[in-house]
Motif scaffolding. Structure first.
Motif, short mmCIF file in Angstrom:
data_model
loop_
_atom_site.label_atom_id
_atom_site.label_comp_id
_atom_site.label_asym_id
_atom_site.label_seq_id
_atom_site.Cartn_x
_atom_site.Cartn_y
_atom_site.Cartn_z
N THR A 31 0.85 -0.90 0.01
CA THR A 31 -0.01 -0.02 0.16
C THR A 31 0.86 1.17 -0.02
N TRP A 35 -2.14 6.34 -1.29
CA TRP A 35 -3.38 5.62 -1.50
C TRP A 35 -4.40 5.82 -0.29
N ARG A 39 -7.78 8.06 -0.69
CA ARG A 39 -8.99 7.13 -0.83
C ARG A 39 -9.62 7.10 0.59
N CYS A 115 -21.23 -0.17 13.23
CA CYS A 115 -20.84 1.10 13.53
C CYS A 115 -22.00 2.12 13.90
N ARG A 154 -4.80 -5.81 3.00
CA ARG A 154 -4.64 -4.27 2.79
C ARG A 154 -5.95 -3.54 2.60
N MET A 218 -14.69 -6.95 4.56
CA MET A 218 -15.54 -5.83 3.94
C MET A 218 -15.59 -5.90 2.56
N GLY A 220 -15.64 -3.48 0.68
CA GLY A 220 -15.72 -2.09 0.71
C GLY A 220 -16.28 -1.15 -0.21
N ASN A 221 -16.22 -1.67 -1.48
CA ASN A 221 -16.55 -0.62 -2.58
C ASN A 221 -18.06 -0.43 -2.60
N PHE A 224 -19.55 1.33 0.19
CA PHE A 224 -19.16 2.77 -0.16
C PHE A 224 -20.37 3.46 -0.96
N HIS A 255 -20.25 9.19 11.29
CA HIS A 255 -19.46 8.01 11.67
C HIS A 255 -18.09 8.32 10.82
N ASN A 258 -14.75 7.23 6.27
CA ASN A 258 -14.06 7.37 4.98
C ASN A 258 -14.29 9.00 4.82
N ARG A 260 -13.98 10.56 2.21
CA ARG A 260 -14.81 10.94 0.95
C ARG A 260 -16.43 10.82 0.93
N ILE A 261 -16.66 9.72 2.11
CA ILE A 261 -18.20 9.65 2.32
C ILE A 261 -18.42 10.69 3.10
N ASN A 285 -11.15 4.41 11.39
CA ASN A 285 -12.46 3.84 11.52
C ASN A 285 -12.53 3.03 12.72
O1 UT7 Z 1 -17.44 1.34 9.07
C1 UT7 Z 1 -18.19 0.62 8.28
C2 UT7 Z 1 -18.75 1.12 7.13
N1 UT7 Z 1 -17.74 0.99 6.19
C3 UT7 Z 1 -17.50 1.88 5.25
O2 UT7 Z 1 -18.14 2.72 4.96
C4 UT7 Z 1 -16.32 1.61 4.20
C5 UT7 Z 1 -16.77 1.92 2.57
N2 UT7 Z 1 -15.96 1.79 1.76
C6 UT7 Z 1 -14.68 2.41 1.89
O3 UT7 Z 1 -14.42 3.32 2.58
C7 UT7 Z 1 -13.88 2.44 0.45
O4 UT7 Z 1 -14.57 1.50 -0.52
C8 UT7 Z 1 -12.43 1.75 0.73
C9 UT7 Z 1 -11.66 2.85 1.26
C10 UT7 Z 1 -12.66 0.41 1.59
C11 UT7 Z 1 -11.94 1.41 -0.74
O5 UT7 Z 1 -11.96 2.50 -1.54
P1 UT7 Z 1 -12.45 2.23 -2.97
O6 UT7 Z 1 -12.27 3.74 -3.59
O7 UT7 Z 1 -14.03 1.88 -2.92
O8 UT7 Z 1 -11.32 1.27 -3.66
P2 UT7 Z 1 -11.82 -0.24 -4.48
O9 UT7 Z 1 -12.09 -0.97 -3.11
O10 UT7 Z 1 -12.70 -0.06 -5.46
O11 UT7 Z 1 -10.35 -0.58 -4.76
C12 UT7 Z 1 -9.73 0.15 -5.75
C13 UT7 Z 1 -8.13 -0.43 -5.99
C14 UT7 Z 1 -8.30 -1.97 -6.31
O12 UT7 Z 1 -7.30 -2.12 -7.26
P3 UT7 Z 1 -7.71 -2.62 -8.80
O13 UT7 Z 1 -8.60 -3.97 -8.47
O14 UT7 Z 1 -8.41 -1.36 -9.17
O15 UT7 Z 1 -6.34 -2.99 -9.45
C15 UT7 Z 1 -7.56 -2.52 -4.78
O16 UT7 Z 1 -7.21 -3.62 -4.78
O17 UT7 Z 1 -7.33 -0.34 -4.96
C16 UT7 Z 1 -6.78 -1.39 -4.44
N3 UT7 Z 1 -6.60 -1.42 -3.12
C17 UT7 Z 1 -5.53 -0.83 -2.41
N4 UT7 Z 1 -4.29 -0.23 -3.17
C18 UT7 Z 1 -3.17 0.31 -2.22
C19 UT7 Z 1 -7.34 -1.53 -1.82
N5 UT7 Z 1 -6.86 -1.54 -0.96
C20 UT7 Z 1 -5.51 -0.79 -0.93
C21 UT7 Z 1 -4.67 -0.27 -0.32
N6 UT7 Z 1 -3.48 0.00 -0.95
N7 UT7 Z 1 -4.75 -0.18 1.10
#
Ligand code: UT7
Length: 328
Positions: A31, A35, A39, A115, A154, A218, A220-221, A224, A255, A258, A260-261, A285
């Motif tokens: 990571t 990032w 993010r 949460c 990650r 999770m 995550g996406n 989100f 809460h 994130n 961005r949220i 979080n």
């Molecule tokens: O508290 C409970 C409620 N929880 C939430 O509200 C969490 C909601 N979700 C989020 O905050 C976001 O979805 C995350 C921060 C978890 C992830 O952000 P995202 O913009 O949705 O990213 P993504 O999951 O779509 O992943 C994008 C890319 C992926 O790579 P590829 O497939 O595009 O090549 C992931 O593998 O980012 C990659 N990735 C990372 N890269 C570097 C995922 N985690 C990491 C990391 N470092 N830690």
């Protein structure tokens, strides 16, 4: 005669001493600080030591809330601790908190609503204060999420963290107090955020350990995408119930999952950035603890003043989502 209400009479928080930065995590998983910051908005988070358990921080946060309210632990009628990371499955951690604080006459139970747990607990406490003889209720949100984090994943290990926030809620008089509380659940999305093993479906076994089923996972996406709309809707519902337009909100305490949220929801509600309480950059979080920690910071820094309207909104595992409006 003024009508009885449920007021927040004191706040407190406590987090572990150890701080883990994004640079530290770069050494563990593939990571980057860039990032994580762009993010999620997170820069660093507090992580408990191996020998620390959740109740330690819940007790410290509660002591501070009692002190702020100038109420003796002996006068507390009920202790409700919202958590997904109890000290152990049996007994409820709130019983240990009750004992450690010396709240001898208080009943105590844990609340599990992901949460959203703190707002759920606040809503339950409000009902007790309005409809029973309870005078003082400790409402706690406390988590040591890192105990259940897969440090090789990650997608989760950069997000979750540890801490506790507490509020003392007391019987008071309107117009102060909780003006509205709204809670929602949709179990259809139960598989978005899970810790699968350790319960009756998957009791602990060599296999659950081998398959990593004791870690938080999770989607995550997907979470989100739905979080922004649900937080906006539930915040509007609570404001409608309170009869308060969004432009009258003095402090929005969402809460802290994130940045961005948070930004997107605040924008949709037309709440300006400077009225939004954000600390996800420093704490990550912390699930049920995130709102009471942010609330305590807002109160102790002198931002929240008597008469202010405070909007709280959360979203998490269940899925659950909830909001409340409080006049300070
Ligand atoms: O508290 C409970 C409620 N929880 C939430 O509200 C969490 C909601 N979700 C989020 O905050 C976001 O979805 C995350 C921060 C978890 C992830 O952000 P995202 O913009 O949705 O990213 P993504 O999951 O779509 O992943 C994008 C890319 C992926 O790579 P590829 O497939 O595009 O090549 C992931 O593998 O980012 C990659 N990735 C990372 N890269 C570097 C995922 N985690 C990491 C990391 N470092 N830690």
């Amino acid at each position: 005669m003024a009508s009885r209400s449920a007021v927040i009479s004191g706040t407190g928080m406590s987090v572990p001493e150890r701080v883990v930065t994004n640079a530290d995590l770069e050494k563990l998983v593939d990571t980057s600080d860039e990032w994580i910051r762009t993010r999620t908005g997170i820069r660093e988070r507090h992580v408990a030591r191996e020998d620390e358990c959740m109740s330690k921080f819940a007790v410290e946060a509660s002591r501070r809330a009692l002190e702020a309210a100038a109420v003796d632990a002996k006068d507390v009628d009920l202790v409700v601790c919202a958590t997904v990371t109890p000290d152990m499955p049996i007994p409820a951690t709130s019983c240990s908190i009750q004992q450690q604080l010396g709240c001898g006459k208080a009943a105590a139970f844990d609340m599990q609503a992901g949460c959203s747990g703190f707002i759920y607990a606040q809503s339950v406490a409000k009902q007790f204060l309005l409809t029973s003889r309870c005078s003082h209720i400790l409402v706690i949100g406390a988590e040591l999420l890192t105990k259940f984090v897969d440090w090789s994943d990650r997608t989760t290990c950069v997000l979750f963290a540890d801490g506790a926030g507490a509020t003392l809620m007391s019987a008071g008089e309107a117009p102060r107090g909780v003006l509205a509380s709204v809670m929602h659940t949709d179990g259809n999305m139960g598989d978005f955020i899970t810790l699968e093993a350790g319960g009756t479906l998957h009791p602990p076994s060599e296999e659950t350990l081998r398959r990593g089923m004791h870690f938080i996972r999770m989607r995550g996406n997907e979470t989100f995408k739905i979080a922004v709309r649900m937080l906006e809707d539930v915040a509007r519902e609570a404001l409608d119930q309170a009869g308060i337009p969004a432009e009258r909100v003095d402090w929005f305490i969402p809460h802290q999952a994130n940045l961005r949220i948070i930004d997107a929801v605040a924008k949709r509600l037309a709440i300006p950035e400077e009225r939004c309480c954000v600390n996800v950059d420093r704490y990550g979080n912390t699930s049920a603890a995130s709102i009471p920690i942010a609330l305590d910071e807002a109160v102790r820094s002198g931002r929240v003043r008597a008469g202010d309207v405070v909007l709280m909104a959360a979203f998490g595992a269940g899925l659950t989502w909830a909001a409340s409006v409080v006049r300070w």
